[in-house]
Design an enzyme around this catalytic site. Structure first.
Site, mmCIF file in Angstrom:
data_model
loop_
_atom_site.group_PDB
_atom_site.id
_atom_site.type_symbol
_atom_site.label_atom_id
_atom_site.label_comp_id
_atom_site.label_asym_id
_atom_site.label_seq_id
_atom_site.Cartn_x
_atom_site.Cartn_y
_atom_site.Cartn_z
ATOM 1 N N ARG A 15 0.769 -1.241 -0.107
ATOM 2 C CA ARG A 15 0.013 0.097 0.094
ATOM 3 C C ARG A 15 0.852 1.289 0.065
ATOM 4 N NH1 ARG A 15 -3.648 -1.510 5.132
ATOM 5 N NH2 ARG A 15 -1.428 -2.450 5.788
ATOM 6 N N LYS A 75 1.581 2.005 7.313
ATOM 7 C CA LYS A 75 1.955 1.085 8.698
ATOM 8 C C LYS A 75 2.754 2.026 9.384
ATOM 9 C CE LYS A 75 0.477 -2.155 9.783
ATOM 10 N NZ LYS A 75 -0.492 -2.413 10.406
ATOM 11 N N TYR A 94 -1.112 4.630 10.646
ATOM 12 C CA TYR A 94 -1.686 3.829 11.425
ATOM 13 C C TYR A 94 -0.318 3.778 12.473
ATOM 14 C CZ TYR A 94 -5.665 2.318 8.790
ATOM 15 O OH TYR A 94 -6.886 2.247 8.351
ATOM 16 N N HIS A 96 -0.975 1.824 16.148
ATOM 17 C CA HIS A 96 -1.060 0.839 16.848
ATOM 18 C C HIS A 96 -0.093 0.541 18.070
ATOM 19 C CE1 HIS A 96 -4.183 -0.781 14.278
ATOM 20 N NE2 HIS A 96 -3.579 -0.586 13.309
ATOM 21 N N GLU A 118 -6.145 5.067 13.702
ATOM 22 C CA GLU A 118 -6.982 4.383 14.119
ATOM 23 C C GLU A 118 -7.734 5.067 15.262
ATOM 24 O OE1 GLU A 118 -3.246 3.339 16.282
ATOM 25 O OE2 GLU A 118 -3.557 3.761 14.127
ATOM 26 N N VAL A 179 -15.251 -5.071 11.361
ATOM 27 C CA VAL A 179 -14.438 -6.400 10.942
ATOM 28 C C VAL A 179 -15.327 -7.539 10.956
ATOM 29 C CG1 VAL A 179 -12.658 -8.129 11.439
ATOM 30 C CG2 VAL A 179 -12.154 -5.782 11.564
ATOM 31 N N VAL A 269 -4.713 -8.543 15.841
ATOM 32 C CA VAL A 269 -3.451 -8.774 15.903
ATOM 33 C C VAL A 269 -2.705 -7.534 16.149
ATOM 34 C CG1 VAL A 269 -2.526 -9.130 13.653
ATOM 35 C CG2 VAL A 269 -1.329 -10.268 15.396
ATOM 36 N N ASP A 270 -3.188 -6.393 15.406
ATOM 37 C CA ASP A 270 -2.274 -5.254 15.259
ATOM 38 C C ASP A 270 -2.411 -4.699 16.716
ATOM 39 O OD1 ASP A 270 -1.737 -4.820 12.874
ATOM 40 O OD2 ASP A 270 -3.594 -3.902 12.044
ATOM 41 N N ALA A 299 -0.120 -8.899 10.467
ATOM 42 C CA ALA A 299 -0.569 -7.760 11.065
ATOM 43 C C ALA A 299 -0.999 -6.603 9.790
ATOM 44 C CB ALA A 299 0.526 -7.206 12.045
#
Length: 374
Positions: A15, A75, A94, A96, A118, A179, A269-270, A299
């Site tokens: 991405r 990410k 993101y 996390h 997020e 999700v 998992v993130d 992830a």
């Protein structure tokens, strides 16, 4: 503002944080956009497209990070990128952070302004920048699970939808949010027997209406979870507490009662995962077994479909990137409380309470660090 777009370097992450249309919007607004050479190729965007949109192509990530006032990524930074971050730089991606102590430490020590996709909220309290990737990951979870249930994939050898005279696979989804709902759409569409477990009874009523009683809903408690997964072929972890580590809903001891060759896809998992036996994996090495149960815990699942994911993500992130660039950080967070909620680190402090609590570190409200913040 000088905006930097580096190439993602996480394992098999294709991405990219801006599409050429986003670059055009920024440059039309008077901003400079620096793009690392090849940054968009994984999503099908050649350098020439970025150049035609007004970007300047730089040869290295070091150059992009060194010049940019705001870095737009997908990410969270990983170890090779830590040294590139600098004091006062805006990192818009993101993050996390809850389960990631080392990245948190790096952001604090380097006094980076970390704005996490997020945890940004809209006027309804929803998570508009997390939603598109949750939609992708939820839908992917079922197709990935269907693959790994095949014998050659390492699973039980079960067809998700069954056939006449043979029962369909049993899919248990932990969490009825974005999700979970998207996973259920695909699983129901493929003919599986679907159970969604959630602690919010009103949400379970909504899901029952949405799926016209084609799913089973269960109120979340350890007994119900244990009983449901004991008969499951596919278990999908879809639990989210914004900004915080996911609760461990499935213990290792529970897995002893799950059929051998069943599959777990832990989308949580993130944020550390909602299965006790979860640990992050990569697209290069995606699976492992515990108690005879196949675990898939990649992830960055949406990175496998970067063309779809990049468009879905940047449709949501671009308005916020433009606001930050046009107004500057302080004015932007002053005018937009939802954007302010995305600020996880600032000036060496953790400014998002759930992250601080997850890591047992001090929390400092952003209002205490920025004057005249309404």
């Amino acid at each position: 503002m000088i905006v930097g777009l580096p190439k993602e370097i996480k394992d098999n992450e294709y991405r990219v944080g801006l599409v050429p249309a986003g670059v055009r919007a920024l440059t039309d607004a008077g901003h400079t956009v620096l793009v690392e050479r090849g940054a968009g190729e994984g999503s099908g965007f050649e350098d020439s497209l970025y150049q035609r949109a007004g970007a300047k192509i730089l040869d290295s990530a070091d150059d992009v990070w060194a010049e940019a006032e705001m870095i737009v990524k997908v990410k969270e930074p990983i170890e090779p990128e830590y040294k590139r971050m600098r004091e006062g730089q805006i990192l818009f991606t993101y993050l996390h952070l809850a389960p990631d102590r080392e990245l948190t430490r790096q952001l604090l020590e380097r006094k980076v302004t970390g704005i996490a996709y997020e945890t940004i909220t809209d006027r309804h309290g929803h998570l508009p920048l997390l939603t598109p990737m949750s939609e992708v990951a939820g839908r992917m979870a079922v197709q990935i699970g269907a693959h790994y249930l095949e014998k050659m994939g390492g699973g039980r050898g079960v067809l998700l939808g069954g056939v006449p005279g043979v029962p369909a696979a049993r899919v248990v989804i932990l969490g009825g949010g974005v999700v979970g709902t998207n996973a259920a759409k695909i699983a129901v569409g493929m003919g599986a027997q679907v159970t969604i477990i959630d602690k919010d009874l009103d949400r379970l009523r909504e899901l029952d209406d949405i799926f016209l009683s084609r799913i089973t809903t269960l109120a979340s408690n350890s007994y119900s979870i244990h009983e449901a997964i004991s008969h499951a072929d596919l278990i999908i972890g879809a639990v989210l507490i914004p900004g915080a580590a996911a609760p461990k809903l499935v213990t290792r001891s529970m897995l002893k009662d799950v059929p051998n060759g069943a599959v777990i896809i832990d989308v949580s998992v993130d944020q550390g995962g909602c299965i006790e036996t979860t640990h992050p994996t990569t697209h290069s090495d995606p699976t492992y077994y515990v108690e005879g149960v196949l675990h898939y815990c990649v992830a960055n699942m949406p990175g496998a479909v970067p063309r779809t994911s990049t468009f879905a993500l940047t449709n949501a992130t671009l308005p916020y990137a433009l606001k930050l660039a046009n107004l500057g950080f302080l004015k932007a967070i002053s005018e937009d409380k939802g954007l302010r909620a995305g600020v996880n680190t600032y000036a060496g402090h953790i400014t998002y309470q759930a992250v601080a609590e997850s890591q047992n570190l001090p929390y400092t409200p952003l209002e205490e660090l920025v004057e005249d913040l309404a």
